[in-house]
Each structure stands twice: as structure tokens, then as C-alpha cells.
Scaffold this active site. Structure first.
Site, PDB file in Angstrom:
ATOM      1  N   ASP A 199       0.815  -1.206   0.000  1.00 62.74           N
ATOM      2  CA  ASP A 199       0.000   0.000   0.000  1.00 62.74           C
ATOM      3  C   ASP A 199       0.856   1.266   0.000  1.00 62.74           C
ATOM      4  OD1 ASP A 199      -2.845   1.050   0.601  1.00 62.74           O
ATOM      5  OD2 ASP A 199      -1.632   2.048   2.125  1.00 62.74           O
ATOM      6  N   GLU A 257       1.679  -0.139  -4.834  1.00 57.34           N
ATOM      7  CA  GLU A 257       0.747   0.909  -5.252  1.00 57.34           C
ATOM      8  C   GLU A 257       1.562   2.199  -5.371  1.00 57.34           C
ATOM      9  OE1 GLU A 257      -3.346   3.106  -3.797  1.00 57.34           O
ATOM     10  OE2 GLU A 257      -1.707   2.753  -2.415  1.00 57.34           O
ATOM     11  N   ASP A 327     -10.671   1.890  -4.504  1.00 50.47           N
ATOM     12  CA  ASP A 327     -10.450   3.328  -4.324  1.00 50.47           C
ATOM     13  C   ASP A 327     -11.072   4.180  -5.421  1.00 50.47           C
ATOM     14  OD1 ASP A 327      -8.961   3.058  -1.976  1.00 50.47           O
ATOM     15  OD2 ASP A 327      -7.076   2.820  -3.069  1.00 50.47           O
TER      16      ASP A 327
HETATM   17  C1  GLC Z   1      -4.168   3.138  -0.406  1.00 53.75           C
HETATM   18  C2  GLC Z   1      -5.410   2.281  -0.256  1.00 53.75           C
HETATM   19  C3  GLC Z   1      -6.530   3.148   0.211  1.00 53.75           C
HETATM   20  C4  GLC Z   1      -6.144   3.758   1.543  1.00 53.75           C
HETATM   21  C5  GLC Z   1      -4.805   4.484   1.460  1.00 53.75           C
HETATM   22  C6  GLC Z   1      -4.271   4.789   2.816  1.00 53.75           C
HETATM   23  O1  GLC Z   1      -4.313   4.097  -1.386  1.00 53.75           O
HETATM   24  O2  GLC Z   1      -5.704   1.629  -1.441  1.00 53.75           O
HETATM   25  O3  GLC Z   1      -7.732   2.450   0.318  1.00 53.75           O
HETATM   26  O4  GLC Z   1      -7.136   4.652   1.953  1.00 53.75           O
HETATM   27  O5  GLC Z   1      -3.828   3.725   0.812  1.00 53.75           O
HETATM   28  O6  GLC Z   1      -3.817   3.608   3.448  1.00 53.75           O
END
Ligand code: GLC
Ligand code: CA
Length: 556
Positions: A199, A257, A327
């Protein structure tokens, strides 16, 4: 290109709160997932990614973790997790968990210790600074709106949180943090977990000077994230962690991500020589969603984003392919046409990304063509980002009705409504009261109905997955864009020494003519897949693609 199991996989993302509730408390759980593994197996997916299942106060639904080695009681127990993992493996599938590295919950024992005093042994695990002129240390803003700093009375300093105030950022310049996470990762991999989605990895490094962010002209957002996104040196942090964890497990898969990472720099992250991540979730095409004004899909811009990644990584690294996740709003409502051409646009959007080079990810419900939710009041929103954004708009002087409309279009809760299993009350998701409202259209859009309809979106996804399995060219073959400047068509070939396959998609509500001298004869016999009936006489000169029509041909 090196062969690897995760390159051949088709992945499926599960948002556990909304997938399947086994005990009637209205919240999806591990036993619920277990009960649906046969459904997933039959769909044809082979790698499951489950969003965070660790203990969490749920400020951001599991993305605020208070114990990295436990199971959230609402979801079940560690025994149930072990049973799920074994059942996934028994079906020849793999399991990937979701690891939040950038921040913890403010209720994590590390943070509780850290905030207790300036001399706490864990003080430096987080990012504490003195204020400036009676305010926060700098002008950074939270991605969930408002200042990124929270004042803490006990010690008179501010801590950094680039997401919610209950998600304090970890200090990754501290080797103890790296050590703690290496341990956690090895513990799960030793348990048999097949890998992790990582993440928010591009946020782990902050500007060492903590200098003010540049104000951008126009909103939103009115500030630049450059001081805490993709900051130079970020990969050193990744390396220190990977050397002590993932790199000791040759077979583990990692998907980062990576907001802010552009195609031009992608190889640094996933180049096979680097020994870093297996794949990245790129945001370049996601930026085409995040438009509160509701601009329609810009097809050439989408092609530019997708094809630039195909080109950058071909032969050297690997793509993660996706058009939905937890998201973003539902793709068929954002880019497709969820009223006149719901099934056609859902299947065309599926075809256009799924057959690119990379590992395709499907987000739960995407395979049914699930749509956005008809939000009528702010009380129907659960998500912290959606609620904060609503308040932000009100503070900026927007009327509540306008703010609701603006947020509803892009709300994350659109994709978090419960999975639609059947036409019964609550869509077969729960026997109790669901934690988030079920979309009223579950009476027609659901697994039960769609499994019986050969023309359904669900059955099209099954065909798409089967097709990718049948042709290794669709896995490892190179991608060549066809008619890249066409305003409505998304077309490309996949090719290797064995075959050449043409993917043709009309991503619009208008009939569009396909003409290309390089692929002269599109014979009916060579048709591999189509989302509408194709007339037998079709040849090149006469190929008119109907609105949201998709076809896949094998070329000579
Ligand atoms: C990432 C996750 C999202 C979350 C964020 C903070 O973007 O996909 O759902 O709110 O991180 O952890
Ligand atoms: Ca439950």
C-alpha cells in the site's frame, strides 16, 4: 522474458468487508470468502488479493492497522485464516495480502508508545516536529483533506499523517522500522502467504528538509504532493526492506501501489534486474477517473497511458493491469454507459485492458458489471475520504446538493457496496443488516442471474480468462498499438513467434469504422471472441464496430 507463475496468473481483488458475510453481522468475513472459493475457481482466477484483514480501528476500513500479525475479530480468527489459506492452495490458487507500510493506526502500540513522551524509545519511529509560528511545521496537506499535521497535547509537538489523523506516518529513515517490517513480512511468507500488495509505497520517503509544498493553481487539489510522493531516495528505502524480506523468497509476488511513478521511471521499480517489486499499480490512467466534473473518457489519453507502460516494460519488467479497485468509482459508470450499454460497455472495457501484457486484476463485482450506487444523502457514505471531501466542498461554499452530486460521482463507496450474489434481500451478501447499503439494482445484476445467462458480463469474463490461458502469446507476447490516434477505438496486437492476435474495441457510444491496411483480412473463422453477434461476411473494408463493441481476432 522470464517465465513466472504470477505473470501467468489472473488476479482478483477482494474487499473483505463487502464480499460475503457468513454470520449475519452485516460484515463480510474470512469464512464468507472461504464459502465462495469455488465461485472464484470457476471464474478462472488464480491469485487472490485480500485488502487488509489485520486488527484495525477501521478509521480507513483496515488501512489503519493496529497489529500486523493478527486478524481483525470482525473478519474471524487466525485459525480461520489458516484454513482459508490452505483451501486456496488446495484449489491451485495463490493468496496475496495487503501490507500498509507508510503508516500505522494511531492505536498501534508503537504509536501509543511514541506519543507518550519525547524520550520514548519509539519516538523516532514516527515523524514528530515542532510547530512553526503557532501552526503546523509546514503547509503539507492530507490526501484525505485538511492539514497533514496533528498537534499532540501530551508532548507539545506535531505528528505527520498524509492520510487521516488516525494514520500517523512511519519514519522509514529509522532502521528499526525496516527491521520490524522485515520480520512481519518474513513471518507471513513463512506461513505460506504468496506475496503482498504494498500500500502507498511511493509515499514512504518524505522531503528530508520538510520544506513547504508548492501551491498549485486551480483546485482540486490546490497543493503539490511532490514533497511526500516519489521523493528521490525512495528506492533506497525499498531496497533496505526487500533485501531483508522479499528477496529471500524467490517465488513471492509484490505489487506496489505507486502513485506518481510515470512510465519513464517504471523500470527502476520493476525492472527484472533490480530485484525490487514484481509489478506496480500505476496511477497514470487512474488520473483520468478522478474528475469530479464528470468529463467523459478521453480515449487517446487512456491509450497513451496504457501503451507507454507496455512499451517501457516490454521484455524488461511486468505490468499489473487494472481498471477498477476499492479506491475508485465503478468503471462502467465512470467510463462506460451504465444505462443504455451496460453489458456492452462493461465487456468492451474488460477486453481493452485485460489482453495487454501484464497480470490482469479484477475487482470484486467488476466481473458482473456492477455500477455506481445512487447516493441520495451524505449519511449513506461510510468512507472517510468521501465524507471529508463532502465537508471540504461545503466549507468552500458549495451547496449540500451540489457537494453530494460531486462526491457521489467519484466516491470510493461506489465500489464498496456489498457484492451482489443473488436477487434476494441484501443480494445474498448477509442475512443481517449490511454495513453499507446494497445497490438496488442487485435484483438484476447478480452472480446467480448472470451465471445462467450466456450473454452476461460474467460469462464474458470467463471467456476472456479462458482465452488468455489458451494463448501464451496473450501472456508473454509483445504489444503493438494499432491506430493509436483514433479518437474512439482502442486497438492493438499481441504477437510472438507463434501467433498474432488483434484486439479491437470501440470505446464509445458511436459506431466506428476500423480500417487498417496492415491487418487486411478479418475472417470470421479467425474470430476468437466478441461481445456482440458478428456478421459472417465481415472483412476488413467493411468493419464497422457498433457502440461498445469488442472483438478479438487471430491474424495470419
Ligand atoms: C491506499 C489504499 C486506500 C487507503 C490508502 C491509505 O491508497 O488503497 O484504500 O485509503 O492507501 O492507506
Ligand atoms: Ca460477518
Amino acid at each position: 522474458m522470464k517465465q513466472q507463475w504470477w505473470k501467468e496468473a489472473v488476479a482478483y481483488e477482494i474487499y473483505p468487508r463487502s464480499f460475503m458475510d457468513s454470520n449475519g453481522d452485516g460484515i463480510g468475513d474470512l469464512a464468507g470468502i472461504l464459502s465462495k472459493l469455488d465461485y472464484l475457481k470457476e471464474l478462472g482466477v488464480s491469485l487472490l488479493w485480500i485488502c487488509p484483514i489485520f486488527p484495525s480501528p477501521n478509521d480507513d476500513n483496515g488501512y489503519d492497522i493496529s497489529d500486523y500479525q493478527g486478524i481483525q475479530p470482525e473478519f474471524g480468527t487466525m485459525d480461520e485464516f489458516d484454513a482459508l489459506l490452505a483451501a486456496v492452495h488446495a484449489r491451485g490458487m495463490r493468496l496475496m495480502l495487503d501490507l500498509v507500510l507508510n503508516h500505522t493506526s494511531d492505536e498501534h502500540p508503537w504509536f501509543i508508545d511514541s506519543r507518550s513522551s519525547r524520550t520514548s524509545a519509539k519516538r523516532d519511529w514516527y515523524i514528530w516536529r515542532d510547530g512553526r509560528n503557532g501552526g503546523p511545521p509546514n503547509n503539507w496537506e492530507s490526501i484525505f483533506k485538511g492539514p497533514a499535521w496533528e498537534f499532540d497535547e501530551v508532548t507539545g509537538q506535531y505528528y505527520l499523517h498524509i492520510f487521516s489523523r488516525k494514520q500517523p506516518d512511519l519514519n522509514w529513515t529509522n532502521p528499526a522500522v525496516t527491521e520490524a517490517f522485515s520480520h512481519i513480512i518474513r513471518w507471513w511468507l513463512d506461513k505460506g502467504v504468496d506475496g503482498f500488495r504494498l500500500d502507498a509505497v511511493s509515499h514512504m520517503k518524505k522531503d528530508p528538509l520538510f520544506a513547504d509544498a508548492r501551491r498549485l493553481k486551480g483546485a482540486p487539489p490546490p497543493f503539490s504532493m511532490k514533497k511526500y510522493m516519489n521523493v528521490p531516495g525512495i528506492l533506497d528505502i525499498v531496497d533496505r526492506l526487500f533485501q531483508r524480506s522479499f528477496n529471500l523468497y524467490a517465488d513471492a509476488v509484490t505489487v506496489g501501489e505507486a502513485n506518481g511513478v510515470k512510465a519513464a521511471r517504471a523500470l527502476e521499480w520493476v525492472g527484472e534486474e533490480q530485484r525490487r517489486m514484481s509489478m506496480l499499480f500505476s496511477f497514470e490512467h487512474l488520473d483520468l477517473w478522478e474528475d469530479e466534473a464528470g468529463t467523459r473518457l478521453d480515449v487517446p489519453a487512456l491509450k497513451k497511458a496504457l501503451f507507454s507502460w507496455q512499451k517501457a516494460l516490454n521484455g524488461k519488467g511486468w505490468n499489473a493491469l487494472f481498471i477498477e479497485n476499492h479506491d475508485i468509482a465503478r468503471v462502467v459508470s465512470s467510463w462506460g454507459d451504465d444505462t443504455r450499454y451496460r453489458a456492452e460497455s462493461a465487456t468492451t472495457l474488460a477486453t481493452l485492458y485485460f489482453l495487454l501484457q501484464g497480470t490482469p486484476f479484477i475487482y470484486q463485482g467488476q466481473e458482473l458489471g456492477m455500477t455506481n450506487f445512487p447516493f441520495r444523502s451524505i449519511d449513506e457514505f461510510n468512507d472517510i475520504r468521501d465524507r471529508n471531501t463532502f465537508l471540504h466542498h461545503i466549507q468552500q461554499g458549495m451547496s449540500p446538493a451540489a457537494a453530494l452530486k460531486t462526491v457521489a460521482r467519484v466516491a470510493r463507496d461506489n465500489s464498496r457496496t456489498p457484492m451482489q450474489w443473488d436477487a434476494s434481500k441484501n443480494a445474498g451478501f448477509t442475512s443481517g443488516t449490511p454495513w453499507l447499503k446494497v445497490n438496488p439494482n442487485h435484483t438484476t445484476i447478480n452472480v446467480d442471474e448472470e451465471s445462467r445467462d450466456p450473454k452476461s458480463v460474467l460469462n464474458y469474463y470467463k471467456q476472456l480468462i479462458a482465452l488468455r490461458k489458451r494463448f501464451p502469446t496473450l501472456v508473454y507476447g509483445a504489444t503493438t498499438p494499432v491506430l493509436p490516434d483514433h479518437p474512439r477505438l482502442v486497438a492493438y496486437t499481441r504477437h510472438d513467434a507463434k501467433s498474432r492476435i488483434l484486439v479491437l474495441c470501440n470505446a464509445s457510444n458511436r459506431p466506428s469504422r476500423y480500417h487498417n491496411p496492415e491487418t487486411p483480412l478479418l475472417l470470421h473463422d479467425a474470430l476468437l471472441l466478441a461481445n456482440r453477434p458478428v456478421p459472417r461476411h465481415a472483412t476488413l473494408t467493411g468493419v464497422i464496430l457498433q457502440p461498445w463493441e469488442a472483438r478479438v481476432y487471430r491474424l495470419k
